[in-house]
Every structure is written in C-alpha cells, then in structure tokens.
Enzyme design. Structure first.
Site, PDB file in Angstrom:
ATOM      1  CG  HIS A  16       5.796  29.275   3.634  1.00 39.02           C
ATOM      2  ND1 HIS A  16       6.334  28.251   2.600  1.00 39.02           N
ATOM      3  CD2 HIS A  16       6.494  30.418   2.893  1.00 39.02           C
ATOM      4  CE1 HIS A  16       6.530  29.311   1.587  1.00 39.02           C
ATOM      5  NE2 HIS A  16       6.864  30.168   2.221  1.00 39.02           N
ATOM      6  N   PRO A  26       6.898  13.598  -9.108  1.00 36.64           N
ATOM      7  CG  PRO A  26       5.097  12.754  -8.195  1.00 36.64           C
ATOM      8  CD  PRO A  26       6.050  13.460  -7.891  1.00 36.64           C
TER       9      PRO A  26
HETATM   10  P1  OAD Z   1       2.178  23.122  -4.344  1.00 37.55           P
HETATM   11  O1  OAD Z   1       1.112  22.537  -4.154  1.00 37.55           O
HETATM   12  O2  OAD Z   1       2.939  24.085  -5.083  1.00 37.55           O
HETATM   13  O3  OAD Z   1       3.345  21.342  -4.794  1.00 37.55           O
HETATM   14  C1  OAD Z   1       2.829  20.582  -4.333  1.00 37.55           C
HETATM   15  C2  OAD Z   1       4.093  20.084  -5.523  1.00 37.55           C
HETATM   16  O4  OAD Z   1       4.161  18.469  -4.457  1.00 37.55           O
HETATM   17  C3  OAD Z   1       4.041  19.740  -6.630  1.00 37.55           C
HETATM   18  O5  OAD Z   1       5.243  19.749  -7.727  1.00 37.55           O
HETATM   19  C4  OAD Z   1       3.491  18.059  -7.314  1.00 37.55           C
HETATM   20  O6  OAD Z   1       4.151  17.220  -8.474  1.00 37.55           O
HETATM   21  C5  OAD Z   1       4.130  17.559  -6.324  1.00 37.55           C
HETATM   22  N1  OAD Z   1       3.487  16.099  -5.071  1.00 37.55           N
HETATM   23  C6  OAD Z   1       2.630  16.202  -5.766  1.00 37.55           C
HETATM   24  N2  OAD Z   1       2.808  14.855  -5.049  1.00 37.55           N
HETATM   25  C7  OAD Z   1       3.684  14.565  -5.122  1.00 37.55           C
HETATM   26  C8  OAD Z   1       4.823  13.169  -4.242  1.00 37.55           C
HETATM   27  N3  OAD Z   1       3.613  11.873  -3.379  1.00 37.55           N
HETATM   28  N4  OAD Z   1       5.693  12.964  -3.825  1.00 37.55           N
HETATM   29  C9  OAD Z   1       5.921  14.043  -4.353  1.00 37.55           C
HETATM   30  N5  OAD Z   1       5.734  15.653  -4.759  1.00 37.55           N
HETATM   31  C10 OAD Z   1       4.548  15.010  -5.395  1.00 37.55           C
HETATM   32  O7  OAD Z   1       2.764  23.327  -2.857  1.00 37.55           O
HETATM   33  P2  OAD Z   1       4.760  23.729  -2.268  1.00 37.55           P
HETATM   34  O8  OAD Z   1       5.325  23.798  -3.544  1.00 37.55           O
HETATM   35  O9  OAD Z   1       5.187  23.178  -0.968  1.00 37.55           O
HETATM   36  O10 OAD Z   1       2.384  28.706   0.378  1.00 37.55           O
HETATM   37  O11 OAD Z   1       4.150  25.514  -2.295  1.00 37.55           O
HETATM   38  C11 OAD Z   1       5.084  26.496  -1.844  1.00 37.55           C
HETATM   39  C12 OAD Z   1       3.974  27.171  -1.699  1.00 37.55           C
HETATM   40  O12 OAD Z   1       2.586  27.995  -1.772  1.00 37.55           O
HETATM   41  C13 OAD Z   1       3.333  26.940   0.227  1.00 37.55           C
HETATM   42  O13 OAD Z   1       4.136  26.624   1.161  1.00 37.55           O
HETATM   43  C14 OAD Z   1       1.874  27.377   0.283  1.00 37.55           C
HETATM   44  C15 OAD Z   1       1.755  27.879  -1.078  1.00 37.55           C
HETATM   45  O14 OAD Z   1       0.978  28.628  -1.090  1.00 37.55           O
HETATM   46  C16 OAD Z   1       2.495  30.052   1.209  1.00 37.55           C
HETATM   47  O15 OAD Z   1       1.123  30.132   1.959  1.00 37.55           O
HETATM   48  C17 OAD Z   1       2.841  31.341   0.610  1.00 37.55           C
END
Ligand code: OAD
Length: 255
Positions: free
Chosen positions: A106, A221
C-alpha cells in the site's frame, strides 16, 4: 524453509499507531477508511493532508516493537522469505528488514507524489527526513489551521501522499514481486498478523502460499475472515505472539 509473512495495522498498534478500523483509528470524528480515498482528497485535500501530516509525525516518533523485530529476525534466518505489509509506516524497515525481502503493497507514507505526472520524492510535509522538510514548493496557509499544500516542482499540480487509497490499483511492480514469490513454490509457513484481511488479494495470497499443506498461522486478538482457514490461531497481540512463534520456528519443530 520458505516463509511468507503478511502484516497489517495491528502489528504497529503496540508502537502507538492507530489501526484503521479500531476505535482509536478515528481522527477528529472522521473514519479513516473514508479519508484514505481519492474522493476525500478531491473534496478536501487540505483536510486529507493534515491527517497524513499528523500520521507522519506520529510514525516518525514511534519505535518498532517486538513484533517488527521478530519478523526481521525471521527474515534474517530464513533462506526464502517475503514480507508483504499493508502498513505504510516504516517500522518494518527500521526493525531491519532489507527492501528486497519486503513488499509494501500500500505504499510508503513518507513518499509524496504528483497527482498528475510521474514525479515523486521521499519527503515533504511532516517528512521523517529533516533535510527534505519544506523542500517541496508550497502555498502559504491563509490561517493557522491550514496546512501547507505541496505542489509539483515539474508540472505544478497538487502533490499527494504516495500511498494506495481505497479503490486504487496496486503498483504493478509490487504485485509482480508478490506473485513471483508465490508462483516460485509453496511455503512451509505462512503467517498473517494484525490484519482484518478484508482485501481479496490478502486472502488469495495467504491461501495460495499455503497450498501444499503449509502451516497457516493467524496472529490476531479478533476473529477475521481468514481465521477459518488457519491451521493455528494465536489470539494474542502481535508483540507477544510473534517473538514466541519466531523463536519456535528458528529452534525448529516446536510449532
Ligand atoms: P485494520 O485496521 O482493518 O485491522 C487491524 C487488525 O489488527 C484487526 O483485525 C485487529 O483485530 C488487529 N489488531 C489490533 N491490535 C492488534 C495487536 N496488538 N496485535 C495483532 N493484531 C491486532 O488494518 P488492516 O487490516 O491493516 O488500506 O487494513 C488493511 C488496509 O485497510 C490498510 O492498509 C489500509 C486500510 O484502509 C488502504 O489504505 C488501501
């Protein structure tokens, strides 16, 4: 060993970077998933730049956590390794993963690129590189609340953050690097950490890379759409779980 690691915002959560879909992801009551769009930028580019400038500043002062360090250790100890991160922060890089072992699917928040021509550079508003700050041409803000808008030094169009927004195409080069790695052979281990895996390509890569019975480990989690395909679920924060998983992998067989 052949290893693919896919990471998302949760891996940087313990470094103090808000995730996109978590409660703390909201900024001035605005949903980040609606700010990170070409539509938001067209409607209010100052607002979007202000959000990115704050994010850049927060990332600049953040430090890689034990999760980033564990992934870097795994990269160093594995013959065939690729990290595909959706994170636009530079914490994986700062933890020591070489660029050739990582795809930033990204983009990079510290890149500023032209919204019209091909011009881009690493730096600009809130840059992590002090010598680049203010290098881009900018218009003077009318009020204290305004943020300087950067303009292209080549074609004078508005510059934008060098990240992929919702609804935009992924970079062809970066896509090819992931596809080539997956096509070159099934993995022994696939780790998916800190992502909701909402994008089809994340699911697709995790499934294809683990095609010949690889361990598919999810670190999160919360439950995600990938959970039901995982061979192992680790419902712990990434900074706790990943160092343990990596230790076990490096010491072989303990998984
Ligand atoms: P999200 O904000 O959608 O998800 C974060 C994930 O991390 C969730 O599933 C949480 O349960 C998990 N989480 C939170 N704290 C955590 C921890 N301490 N350890 C492990 N997991 C934890 O973020 P992404 O999946 O990265 O894209 O989102 C994907 C994309 O959507 C991003 O890159 C961005 C976004 O909008 C674009 O901007 C195109």
């Amino acid at each position: 060993m052949r290893v693919l690691v896919l990471t998302g915002a949760g891996v940087s959560a313990e470094s103090g970077i808000p995730t996109f879909r978590g409660k703390d992801g909201y900024w001035r009551n605005l949903d980040p998933t609606t700010l990170a769009t070409p539509e938001a930028f067209a409607r209010d580019s100052k607002l979007v730049w202000e959000w990115y400038r704050e994010r850049r500043e927060r990332i600049r002062t953040a430090q890689p956590n034990a999760a980033h360090e564990a992934v870097a250790r795994l990269a160093q100890q594995t013959d065939e390794f690729l990290l595909v991160t959706q994170n636009v922060d530079d914490l994986h890089t700062r933890a020591g993963i070489p660029a050739q072992r990582m795809v930033r699917i990204h983009g990079d928040i510290f890149v500023t690129r032209c919204s019209r021509c091909e011009f881009s550079e690493r730096g600009g508003v809130g840059s992590s590189e002090p010598h680049m700050r203010g290098r881009l041409r900018s218009i003077a803000p009318a009020s204290d609340n305004d943020v300087n808008l950067p303009w292209c030094a080549k074609c004078h169009a508005l510059m934008r953050p060098g990240v992929v927004w919702f609804g935009e195409q992924l970079s062809r080069n970066e896509l090819e690097r992931v596809e080539n790695f997956i096509d070159a052979g099934a993995c022994d281990v696939v780790i998916v950490a800190g992502t909701t895996a909402t994008f089809g390509y994340i699911m697709d890569w995790a499934m294809r890379a683990s095609r010949d019975g690889a361990k598919l480990i999810e670190v999160n989690p919360e439950e995600t759409s990938l959970s039901r395909f995982a061979t192992r679920l680790v419902r712990q924060p990434a900074a706790i779980a990943l160092p343990r998983i990596v230790d076990a992998l490096i010491n072989r067989g303990a998984l």
